[in-house]
Motif scaffolding. Structure first.
Motif, PDB file in Angstrom:
ATOM      1  N   TYR A 285     -15.264 -18.783  -5.518  1.00 57.16           N
ATOM      2  CA  TYR A 285     -16.229 -17.597  -4.744  1.00 57.16           C
ATOM      3  C   TYR A 285     -15.817 -16.292  -5.439  1.00 57.16           C
ATOM      4  N   SER A 286     -16.817 -15.496  -5.450  1.00 59.20           N
ATOM      5  CA  SER A 286     -16.626 -14.237  -5.918  1.00 59.20           C
ATOM      6  C   SER A 286     -15.600 -13.246  -5.326  1.00 59.20           C
ATOM      7  N   THR A 287     -16.123 -13.524  -3.746  1.00 61.37           N
ATOM      8  CA  THR A 287     -15.302 -12.419  -2.805  1.00 61.37           C
ATOM      9  C   THR A 287     -14.692 -13.341  -1.488  1.00 61.37           C
TER      10      THR A 287
ATOM     11  N   HIS B 236     -11.013 -15.025  -8.463  1.00 57.13           N
ATOM     12  CA  HIS B 236     -11.893 -15.363  -7.633  1.00 57.13           C
ATOM     13  C   HIS B 236     -11.093 -16.138  -6.419  1.00 57.13           C
TER      14      HIS B 236
END
Length: 73
Positions: free
Chosen positions: A14-16, A45
């Motif tokens: 997940y990017s955030t 990530h």
């Protein structure tokens, strides 16, 4: 098996943290386990993981499934 393969390979990325938490909440609402989010030590990530001491599962890798036993302290 390298530390990278154990820690990162085969896991959803997940990017955030916000996206990771939303995914964890969705999984929980649908009857799945309660996951925690954590930042990856090998790349920029986020991953979902079981809470310490909870479960062990097979992790899918390019070389086939590998049983990962969580170490308790």
């Amino acid at each position: 098996m390298t530390e990278y393969e154990i820690a990162c390979l085969g896991k959803a990325r997940y990017s955030t943290r916000r996206y990771a938490k939303a995914s964890a909440s969705r999984i929980r609402r649908n009857g799945g386990p309660a996951f925690r989010t954590y930042h990856c030590d090998y790349a920029d990530h986020w991953h979902l993981g079981h809470r310490p001491g909870e479960a062990t599962y097979l992790r899918d890798t390019p070389h086939g499934p590998v049983h990962v036993q969580e170490l308790t302290q």
